[in-house]
Write a protein that holds these residues in place. Sequence first.
Motif, PDB file in Angstrom:
ATOM      1  N   PRO A 156      -0.287  -5.683 -12.346  1.00  0.00           N
ATOM      2  CA  PRO A 156       0.303  -4.549 -13.064  1.00  0.00           C
ATOM      3  C   PRO A 156      -0.607  -3.325 -13.051  1.00  0.00           C
ATOM      4  O   PRO A 156      -1.832  -3.445 -13.080  1.00  0.00           O
ATOM      5  CB  PRO A 156       0.486  -5.090 -14.484  1.00  0.00           C
ATOM      6  N   GLU A 157       0.022  -2.144 -13.014  1.00  0.00           N
ATOM      7  CA  GLU A 157      -0.697  -0.881 -13.055  1.00  0.00           C
ATOM      8  C   GLU A 157      -0.113  -0.023 -14.165  1.00  0.00           C
ATOM      9  O   GLU A 157       0.939  -0.351 -14.723  1.00  0.00           O
ATOM     10  CB  GLU A 157      -0.590  -0.158 -11.717  1.00  0.00           C
ATOM     11  N   THR A 158      -0.781   1.066 -14.472  1.00  0.00           N
ATOM     12  CA  THR A 158      -0.311   1.982 -15.504  1.00  0.00           C
ATOM     13  C   THR A 158       0.001   3.332 -14.883  1.00  0.00           C
ATOM     14  O   THR A 158      -0.829   3.879 -14.144  1.00  0.00           O
ATOM     15  CB  THR A 158      -1.374   2.161 -16.608  1.00  0.00           C
ATOM     16  N   ASP A 159       1.204   3.859 -15.151  1.00  0.00           N
ATOM     17  CA  ASP A 159       1.551   5.158 -14.566  1.00  0.00           C
ATOM     18  C   ASP A 159       0.889   6.287 -15.363  1.00  0.00           C
ATOM     19  O   ASP A 159       0.177   6.042 -16.346  1.00  0.00           O
ATOM     20  CB  ASP A 159       3.070   5.326 -14.452  1.00  0.00           C
TER      21      ASP A 159
ATOM     22  N   THR B 161      12.233  -3.518  -2.240  1.00  0.00           N
ATOM     23  CA  THR B 161      11.136  -3.290  -3.179  1.00  0.00           C
ATOM     24  C   THR B 161      11.689  -2.864  -4.536  1.00  0.00           C
ATOM     25  O   THR B 161      12.779  -2.292  -4.628  1.00  0.00           O
ATOM     26  CB  THR B 161      10.172  -2.199  -2.672  1.00  0.00           C
ATOM     27  N   ALA B 162      10.925  -3.142  -5.576  1.00  0.00           N
ATOM     28  CA  ALA B 162      11.342  -2.768  -6.922  1.00  0.00           C
ATOM     29  C   ALA B 162      10.120  -2.470  -7.773  1.00  0.00           C
ATOM     30  O   ALA B 162       9.059  -3.061  -7.579  1.00  0.00           O
ATOM     31  CB  ALA B 162      12.157  -3.890  -7.563  1.00  0.00           C
ATOM     32  N   THR B 163      10.267  -1.538  -8.700  1.00  0.00           N
ATOM     33  CA  THR B 163       9.236  -1.258  -9.686  1.00  0.00           C
ATOM     34  C   THR B 163       9.828  -1.530 -11.061  1.00  0.00           C
ATOM     35  O   THR B 163      10.913  -1.046 -11.384  1.00  0.00           O
ATOM     36  CB  THR B 163       8.769   0.207  -9.607  1.00  0.00           C
ATOM     37  N   VAL B 164       9.114  -2.322 -11.864  1.00  0.00           N
ATOM     38  CA  VAL B 164       9.624  -2.775 -13.156  1.00  0.00           C
ATOM     39  C   VAL B 164       8.631  -2.436 -14.262  1.00  0.00           C
ATOM     40  O   VAL B 164       7.417  -2.626 -14.102  1.00  0.00           O
ATOM     41  CB  VAL B 164       9.870  -4.299 -13.133  1.00  0.00           C
TER      42      VAL B 164
ATOM     43  N   SER C 243       0.826  -1.202   0.000  1.00  0.00           N
ATOM     44  CA  SER C 243       0.000   0.000   0.000  1.00  0.00           C
ATOM     45  C   SER C 243       0.863   1.256   0.000  1.00  0.00           C
ATOM     46  O   SER C 243       0.535   2.241  -0.645  1.00  0.00           O
ATOM     47  CB  SER C 243      -0.927   0.000   1.221  1.00  0.00           C
ATOM     48  N   ALA C 244       1.982   1.194   0.708  1.00  0.00           N
ATOM     49  CA  ALA C 244       2.851   2.368   0.794  1.00  0.00           C
ATOM     50  C   ALA C 244       3.494   2.681  -0.552  1.00  0.00           C
ATOM     51  O   ALA C 244       3.551   3.834  -0.971  1.00  0.00           O
ATOM     52  CB  ALA C 244       3.926   2.147   1.845  1.00  0.00           C
ATOM     53  N   VAL C 245       4.006   1.650  -1.235  1.00  0.00           N
ATOM     54  CA  VAL C 245       4.642   1.870  -2.539  1.00  0.00           C
ATOM     55  C   VAL C 245       3.649   2.478  -3.512  1.00  0.00           C
ATOM     56  O   VAL C 245       3.970   3.390  -4.275  1.00  0.00           O
ATOM     57  CB  VAL C 245       5.205   0.546  -3.093  1.00  0.00           C
ATOM     58  N   ILE C 246       2.400   1.987  -3.468  1.00  0.00           N
ATOM     59  CA  ILE C 246       1.378   2.519  -4.364  1.00  0.00           C
ATOM     60  C   ILE C 246       1.067   3.975  -4.018  1.00  0.00           C
ATOM     61  O   ILE C 246       0.937   4.833  -4.887  1.00  0.00           O
ATOM     62  CB  ILE C 246       0.103   1.661  -4.289  1.00  0.00           C
ATOM     63  N   ILE C 247       0.968   4.265  -2.702  1.00  0.00           N
ATOM     64  CA  ILE C 247       0.692   5.636  -2.275  1.00  0.00           C
ATOM     65  C   ILE C 247       1.871   6.546  -2.589  1.00  0.00           C
ATOM     66  O   ILE C 247       1.715   7.657  -3.080  1.00  0.00           O
ATOM     67  CB  ILE C 247       0.380   5.670  -0.771  1.00  0.00           C
ATOM     68  N   PHE C 248       3.091   6.076  -2.306  1.00  0.00           N
ATOM     69  CA  PHE C 248       4.275   6.885  -2.567  1.00  0.00           C
ATOM     70  C   PHE C 248       4.450   7.121  -4.062  1.00  0.00           C
ATOM     71  O   PHE C 248       5.010   8.113  -4.486  1.00  0.00           O
ATOM     72  CB  PHE C 248       5.531   6.185  -2.034  1.00  0.00           C
ATOM     73  N   GLY C 249       4.009   6.163  -4.861  1.00  0.00           N
ATOM     74  CA  GLY C 249       4.130   6.291  -6.302  1.00  0.00           C
ATOM     75  C   GLY C 249       5.568   6.146  -6.757  1.00  0.00           C
ATOM     76  O   GLY C 249       6.378   5.506  -6.113  1.00  0.00           O
TER      77      GLY C 249
ATOM     78  N   HIS D 270       1.917   8.258 -17.456  1.00  0.00           N
ATOM     79  CA  HIS D 270       2.351   8.391 -18.851  1.00  0.00           C
ATOM     80  C   HIS D 270       1.949   7.176 -19.683  1.00  0.00           C
ATOM     81  O   HIS D 270       2.384   7.028 -20.821  1.00  0.00           O
ATOM     82  CB  HIS D 270       3.865   8.596 -18.918  1.00  0.00           C
ATOM     83  N   GLY D 271       1.142   6.301 -19.111  1.00  0.00           N
ATOM     84  CA  GLY D 271       0.651   5.142 -19.849  1.00  0.00           C
ATOM     85  C   GLY D 271       1.595   3.959 -19.896  1.00  0.00           C
ATOM     86  O   GLY D 271       1.369   3.014 -20.662  1.00  0.00           O
ATOM     87  N   VAL D 272       2.664   3.972 -19.086  1.00  0.00           N
ATOM     88  CA  VAL D 272       3.618   2.867 -19.047  1.00  0.00           C
ATOM     89  C   VAL D 272       3.152   1.856 -17.989  1.00  0.00           C
ATOM     90  O   VAL D 272       2.917   2.224 -16.838  1.00  0.00           O
ATOM     91  CB  VAL D 272       5.036   3.358 -18.717  1.00  0.00           C
ATOM     92  N   GLU D 273       3.017   0.604 -18.389  1.00  0.00           N
ATOM     93  CA  GLU D 273       2.577  -0.428 -17.453  1.00  0.00           C
ATOM     94  C   GLU D 273       3.736  -0.849 -16.553  1.00  0.00           C
ATOM     95  O   GLU D 273       4.856  -1.071 -17.025  1.00  0.00           O
ATOM     96  CB  GLU D 273       2.044  -1.646 -18.199  1.00  0.00           C
ATOM     97  N   ILE D 274       3.460  -0.952 -15.263  1.00  0.00           N
ATOM     98  CA  ILE D 274       4.489  -1.275 -14.284  1.00  0.00           C
ATOM     99  C   ILE D 274       4.027  -2.391 -13.355  1.00  0.00           C
ATOM    100  O   ILE D 274       2.827  -2.619 -13.195  1.00  0.00           O
ATOM    101  CB  ILE D 274       4.847  -0.032 -13.427  1.00  0.00           C
ATOM    102  N   GLN D 275       4.986  -3.083 -12.784  1.00  0.00           N
ATOM    103  CA  GLN D 275       4.709  -4.140 -11.808  1.00  0.00           C
ATOM    104  C   GLN D 275       5.581  -3.916 -10.581  1.00  0.00           C
ATOM    105  O   GLN D 275       6.791  -3.693 -10.693  1.00  0.00           O
ATOM    106  CB  GLN D 275       5.005  -5.520 -12.399  1.00  0.00           C
TER     107      GLN D 275
END
Length: 236
Positions: free
Chosen positions: A97-100, A119-122, A13-19, A102-107
Amino acid sequence: MKIGKRITALLLSAVIIFGLTACSGGAKLKIEQPKSISAVDDDAEPVTTAIEPSENVNGKRFAFTLAEFTERYNSTKKLIGDKDLITMNKWSKMGTPETDNHGVEIQYYYYDDENVNITATVETESNKLMNIGIGTTMSHFMAQESGENNSDNILRRAAIAAEAAGSFGTDKIDTLQNVFYQLATGSEDSLWYEGFVFTLSTKDNKEDSKNGIMLFRVFPISTELKKEWKLTEYKK
């Protein structure tokens, strides 16, 4: 139950909130200056080759995959005499997966390493790494084990992860460790250093203040964003 198991859901939840960008939440913690890390002067690649342009919200990404980061992280640990290496098969996905913006899909990914999570964002299409972080609970960070400050260990891990991601060279690990130390003890929640944002984000646990979490992260950004965010540059 291990702290690492308890904080996995909170970190998600934190990573998603922190963005993916710098954010508020820096802490002024009373901790001792971490011990210096003895390191050999290795043949590190230039920092500029560790990053490349991207269409993501940061305008940059690391020029390698999560598997390659794992190899680099272990290589750095070996060079400084650490034996607790990580393995690719212990990385787990956080959510779907989510989309930032700018439309880039991330996991999002996490690595449960007992009392600390990596933690990692790819980016899912390129499979390249966007950011890397070291997260734990506030109570664990401030505690001691066997007479040693846990903060020393966590700042060390954060510095090693940053070196492995940014290709600074092991002779710069002390500097990277000090960047994170300044974030933990100073008024800034983000600092810019050699093309990268170093940040400390925190998230309170309203039900249990001792289990609030903290996340040290590093990621590259474009020159335009550096100006837009008006980032403070790290100085010794």
